[in-house]
Design a protein around this motif. Structure first.
Motif, PDB file in Angstrom:
ATOM      1  N   HIS A 117       0.960  -1.115   0.024  1.00  0.00           N
ATOM      2  CA  HIS A 117       0.112   0.013   0.018  1.00  0.00           C
ATOM      3  C   HIS A 117       0.880   1.292   0.100  1.00  0.00           C
ATOM      4  N   LEU A 118       1.956   1.014   0.768  1.00  0.00           N
ATOM      5  CA  LEU A 118       2.836   2.445   0.869  1.00  0.00           C
ATOM      6  C   LEU A 118       3.539   2.597  -0.562  1.00  0.00           C
ATOM      7  N   PHE A 119       3.799   1.720  -1.111  1.00  0.00           N
ATOM      8  CA  PHE A 119       4.379   1.990  -2.653  1.00  0.00           C
ATOM      9  C   PHE A 119       3.375   2.237  -3.388  1.00  0.00           C
ATOM     10  N   LEU A 120       2.293   1.580  -3.467  1.00  0.00           N
ATOM     11  CA  LEU A 120       1.372   1.845  -4.580  1.00  0.00           C
ATOM     12  C   LEU A 120       0.322   3.079  -4.486  1.00  0.00           C
ATOM     13  N   ASN A 121       0.103   3.663  -3.359  1.00  0.00           N
ATOM     14  CA  ASN A 121      -0.682   4.745  -3.236  1.00  0.00           C
ATOM     15  C   ASN A 121      -0.019   5.952  -3.003  1.00  0.00           C
ATOM     16  N   HIS A 159       6.218   9.548   6.609  1.00  0.00           N
ATOM     17  CA  HIS A 159       4.795   9.466   6.824  1.00  0.00           C
ATOM     18  C   HIS A 159       4.257   9.483   8.320  1.00  0.00           C
ATOM     19  N   PRO A 160       3.353   9.995   8.559  1.00  0.00           N
ATOM     20  CA  PRO A 160       2.981  10.447   9.817  1.00  0.00           C
ATOM     21  C   PRO A 160       2.617   9.279  10.671  1.00  0.00           C
ATOM     22  N   VAL A 161       2.148   8.016  10.233  1.00  0.00           N
ATOM     23  CA  VAL A 161       2.024   7.016  10.973  1.00  0.00           C
ATOM     24  C   VAL A 161       3.148   6.002  11.002  1.00  0.00           C
ATOM     25  N   VAL A 162       3.621   5.793   9.811  1.00  0.00           N
ATOM     26  CA  VAL A 162       4.770   4.799   9.757  1.00  0.00           C
ATOM     27  C   VAL A 162       6.409   5.619   9.912  1.00  0.00           C
ATOM     28  N   GLY A 163       6.340   6.653   9.815  1.00  0.00           N
ATOM     29  CA  GLY A 163       7.962   7.263  10.028  1.00  0.00           C
ATOM     30  C   GLY A 163       8.350   7.143   8.595  1.00  0.00           C
ATOM     31  N   SER A 164       9.786   7.135   8.691  1.00  0.00           N
ATOM     32  CA  SER A 164      10.485   7.132   7.508  1.00  0.00           C
ATOM     33  C   SER A 164      10.810   5.842   6.908  1.00  0.00           C
ATOM     34  N   TYR A 165      10.801   5.534   5.472  1.00  0.00           N
ATOM     35  CA  TYR A 165      10.991   4.392   4.962  1.00  0.00           C
ATOM     36  C   TYR A 165      11.260   4.760   3.588  1.00  0.00           C
ATOM     37  N   LYS A 166      12.153   3.950   2.726  1.00  0.00           N
ATOM     38  CA  LYS A 166      12.378   4.160   1.289  1.00  0.00           C
ATOM     39  C   LYS A 166      11.271   3.392   0.485  1.00  0.00           C
ATOM     40  N   TRP A 169       8.830  13.012 -12.486  1.00  0.00           N
ATOM     41  CA  TRP A 169       8.357  12.283 -11.554  1.00  0.00           C
ATOM     42  C   TRP A 169       8.506  12.823 -10.200  1.00  0.00           C
ATOM     43  N   ALA A 170       7.494  12.697  -9.323  1.00  0.00           N
ATOM     44  CA  ALA A 170       7.745  13.152  -8.104  1.00  0.00           C
ATOM     45  C   ALA A 170       6.882  12.246  -6.992  1.00  0.00           C
ATOM     46  N   VAL A 171       7.393  12.430  -5.602  1.00  0.00           N
ATOM     47  CA  VAL A 171       6.555  11.926  -4.600  1.00  0.00           C
ATOM     48  C   VAL A 171       6.036  13.304  -3.975  1.00  0.00           C
ATOM     49  N   TYR A 172       4.715  14.046  -4.278  1.00  0.00           N
ATOM     50  CA  TYR A 172       4.312  15.082  -3.550  1.00  0.00           C
ATOM     51  C   TYR A 172       3.786  14.592  -2.115  1.00  0.00           C
ATOM     52  N   ARG A 173       3.224  13.537  -1.776  1.00  0.00           N
ATOM     53  CA  ARG A 173       2.814  13.169  -0.437  1.00  0.00           C
ATOM     54  C   ARG A 173       2.932  11.580  -0.457  1.00  0.00           C
ATOM     55  N   PRO A 174       3.203  11.103   0.736  1.00  0.00           N
ATOM     56  CA  PRO A 174       3.290   9.654   1.098  1.00  0.00           C
ATOM     57  C   PRO A 174       1.644   9.329   0.653  1.00  0.00           C
TER      58      PRO A 174
END
Lengths: 415, 403
Positions: free
Chosen positions: B66-70, B346-353, B366-371
């Motif tokens: 979910h964290l990757f695909l969304n 991420h506010p609940v998960v913390g940091s990850y790659k 391409w960019a990540v604007y929000r988790p």
């Protein structure tokens, strides 16, 4: 001779430097959906290696094309125009630049240094035509990095990027050979990226360079084990036919020779239905240890054996129909010979219009157009061109050279 | 962050479940489109319960898939099995350019969720549907997953050992292919819409994508060239060598179609006598004797590590590369230099790659604007601002379990 189309990409002109697989397939994608695609080939025939034999998978051939041969409509260069052009020569470069001025998209899958070393890098192209979109497909990317100049094929790239490490039997660490699908995966991502760049160009009037590293496009599909490593430090090995958090999930032996059925059960509700069907023949499936998903995951070898003791007495298609009647995902594991007569796949291929050129129509189509639009369907508009078949049309009608000049280009080996 | 992607003007609703439609939505959202993901109330998309979870503890916001695909999406909960939910979706569809879906055919032809209904108040609407077996085909009603599609496409019969079960392409590779081609169908249909000045429905079949575009069926090669693929385990027939070969600490992919590369490899092993074996004179025929031929050079490979071999092969421009494990590609210098892995907070998960851009755009990256969004994070924005529902209407929806 190419019929005009009303496909969604009509009005887009694409310059196609594709060779082997990814590039020609990408060009074919544009052509089937209505773009005009001009294949650039070396006049001496050196470039454009065909992937699977003469004219089949890859590229326009130097031989005259038999337009009544259905094979010419299945090759990746179907319907394209061919311009033979010596890009090493000054005249060749000048012709190429004129062509760039009236084109929309350039696709190439040379290694990263080829286009810049010809003096035809993106900086040059964009000065000629700021609207041009250049898509470069390379194995490992166009920017610097230790693997930039690696010589590689799809299967070795799959190894390098970790994709192959999870393909194999779960009781062995020796990966199995793949079906070599990195090229088409990269072609799909490139097609999407170029279509997105065209959307942006419609509002800004500016094109851009898109650097597509095949490895980076293809590694997306193993995001699940990559995330498991990032979150838990766990390193996945070969997966067999299993999938996390899902059981049953696999291929099971059926009655025929090398005949198998795929069965995947997505949730507890489907499991109850599946279990009741199987229980009519094999009581063991009602064993309480299979009752919950966790129980099935913990006892998966035994579960698979139990299922196989049921499936082995039926043909794959019989059982598929039984399971599908209850909405359980199932299908025979098809081989090429099965697929020649597969009613559903043949029906899918037929949804692309057949060729109407020269009163020739395809009776059978084995490589259809996969994007189905209820209006503006994809079309197969013509056969593979022979090398340089469209030189006169492109040089005289499109670029405005006079005939004598074209004769001179020809005798000097420029085209 | 200012949205700069090439699709920044595109407004999208994503309906359906699991990987294929979510990957299509991610491809659009990561290039700047506004993608509103409609999820089931309370449990959300099944991606959220799939994992992998940190420390294997299930949590609706922490599934790795979910964290990757969304990434970059908005999340709205709405029960599409209810008539109220369907009516609200139709209202929302009046205000978007595109709906992407991987609903089952039963759901797709449900008169309230069909293209005809969703475009009721928006005749410029485009819808792209990802199906397994097709939309107007004999088996259109059949249920399927990535496994089913891989089996049905022909791809599996070419993977695995001839005396063992054929293999699927793991981790739902077919669903990812469905996602990319569903996203392509969407952009093609958007162009067509502008030509027609009228919306339309487009669809793909994952089986056909795998069989035809990915080459799984093998039918054209068989019909036109008489080549029938087989599964040959750690090898592939055709030309020799093409195989996964053991090194001292793992495996190396060995493949060469070009004679010069093969000669450089022979040269690297100091030109042994066996190189003149007549069974190697036509490498398109050599596979028949692969066991005997492998025995000539496998010991040389087995005596070296993957990194020793990789260095030798790279220096000599031989296209053999190591089978890297998941951790090894993550730690590779090349992808670090390319800036491929993307750090997320991420506010609940913390940091990850997460894995990063599949393509680099020079102008509109391409960019990540929000988790990835939390379940229902954008409900208020959606129901209040977009659909104009009052506070009491909204709390009623919650009470009825519709949102």
């Amino acid at each position: 001779m190419t019929a005009t189309t009303n496909g969604p990409l009509s009005g887009i002109r694409v310059i196609d430097h594709g060779h082997v697989w990814a590039g020609p397939l990408l060009g074919m994608s544009f052509k089937d959906m209505g773009a005009e695609v001009i294949k650039i080939q070396s006049p001496t025939g050196g470039s454009g290696v065909s992937m699977a034999g003469k004219g089949m998978a890859g590229t326009a051939t130097r031989d005259a094309v038999d337009i009544s041969d259905p094979m010419a409509y299945h090759a990746f260069d179907r319907g394209k125009k061919s311009l033979s052009l010596d890009l090493q020569s000054e005249d060749g470069k000048e012709i190429y630049k004129k062509l760039i001025a009236v084109s929309d998209v350039v696709v190439e899958n040379f290694s990263a240094r080829v286009m810049p070393s010809l003096g035809l890098g993106f900086d040059v192209l964009t000065r000629i035509n700021p609207k041009i979109i250049l898509a470069s497909l390379s194995a490992t990317g166009a920017t610097d990095g230790p693997w930039r100049d690696l010589v590689t094929y799809g299967p070795s790239l799959a190894a390098l990027y970790g994709i192959k490490s999870v393909l194999g039997y779960h009781d062995s660490d020796h990966p199995q050979e793949d079906q070599a699908d990195l090229d088409p995966t990269a072609a799909g991502h490139a097609f999407f990226a170029i279509l997105a760049a065209l959307e942006s160009r419609d509002t800004t009037g500016r094109g851009q360079h898109i650097d597509i590293a095949q490895g980076e496009a293809c590694i997306q599909r193993i995001a699940e084990p990559l995330m498991d490593y990032f979150l838990n430090g766990r390193v996945a090995g070969p997966q067999g036919n299993r999938y996390p958090a899902t059981a049953p999930h696999g291929y099971y032996k059926t009655s025929g020779l090398d005949e198998w059925i795929s069965i995947s059960v997505r949730n507890q509700e489907e499991w109850e239905t599946f279990k009741d069907l199987a229980a009519q023949k094999s009581e063991d499936i009602t064993n309480p240890k299979f009752k919950t998903l966790q129980g099935r995951l913990d006892n998966q070898d035994e579960l698979d054996e139990t299922i196989e003791s049921w499936t082995k007495d039926y043909t794959a298609m019989q059982l598929t129909k039984t399971l599908q009647k209850s909405k359980i995902p199932a299908y025979p594991v098809m081989g090429t010979l099965d697929l020649v007569n597969d009613e559903n796949l043949n029906s899918l291929h037929r949804t692309s219009l057949t060729v109407t050129d020269n009163n020739f129509s395809l009776d059978s189509l084995y490589r259809g157009v996969i994007w189905k639009l209820e209006k503006g369907q994809g079309e197969i508009t013509g056969p593979t061109p022979s090398t340089g078949a469209d030189n006169d049309e492109i040089l005289i009608d499109l670029l405005g050279y006079d005939e004598r000049k074209v004769i001179a280009f020809r005798s000097n080996g420029i085209i | 962050m200012d949205i700069h992607g090439p699709l920044k003007n595109l407004r999208v609703l994503e309906i359906g479940d699991f990987i294929s439609v979510a990957y299509a939505g991610k491809l659009l959202a990561d290039l700047g489109a506004e993608v509103i993901k409609i999820e089931k109330p309370i449990i959300g998309d099944s991606l959220r319960s799939h994992g992998p979870f940190p420390k294997d503890i299930p949590h609706i916001e922490k599934s790795g898939l979910h964290l990757f695909l969304n990434t970059n999406k908005k999340s709205v909960t709405l029960d599409l099995a209810t008539q109220v939910g369907q009516d609200l979706l139709i209202s929302a569809a009046a205000d978007v350019d595109l709906v992407i879906s991987n609903l089952s055919l039963e759901e797709l032809t449900n008169e309230r969720l069909s293209y005809e209904s969703l475009s009721e108040n928006n005749d410029m609407l485009v819808m792209s549907s990802i199906t397994i077996f097709g939309y107007d085909t004999p088996y259109r009603d059949w249920a399927g997953t990535a496994l089913t599609a891989t089996a049905a496409s022909g791809a599996s019969k070419k993977i695995g050992s001839p005396d063992k079960v054929p293999l699927w392409l793991p981790y739902c590779a077919a669903d990812f292919q469905g996602g990319i081609h569903g996203a392509i169908a969407a952009l093609l249909a958007l162009r067509k819409k502008r030509q027609l000045n009228q919306g339309l429905h487009a669809w793909i079949s994952v089986v056909e994508v795998m069989a035809s575009y990915l080459g799984g069926s093998g039918v054209p090669g068989f019909v036109f060239q008489g080549v029938l693929g087989s599964r040959d385990g750690t090898h592939r027939s055709g030309f020799y060598p093409w195989q996964v070969t053991p090194a001292s600490d793992g495996f190396v992919e060995v493949i060469t179609m070009v004679d010069e590369q093969w000669k450089r490899f022979i040269n690297l092993m100091d030109n042994p006598d066996w190189a003149d074996d007549p069974r190697l004179s036509d490498r398109w025929l050599s596979f028949e004797w692969h066991k005997e031929l492998d025995a000539f050079w496998h010991p040389w490979m087995k005596g070296k590590t993957r990194s020793e071999l990789f260095k030798l092969f790279s220096e000599n421009r031989i296209p053999f590369q190591p089978v890297n494990k998941v951790n090894e590609i993550i730690e590779s210098e090349h992808l670090a230099v390319r800036g491929f892995w993307h750090e997320i907070e991420h506010p609940v998960v913390g940091s990850y790659k997460i894995p990063g851009a599949p393509y680099l755009f020079s102008e509109t990256p391409w960019a990540v604007y929000r988790p990835a969004p939390q379940l229902g994070e954008h409900n208020e924005e959606f129901f209040k601002t977009r659909l104009g529902l009052t506070t009491s209407e909204r709390s009623n929806l919650t009470k009825l379990g519709i949102t």
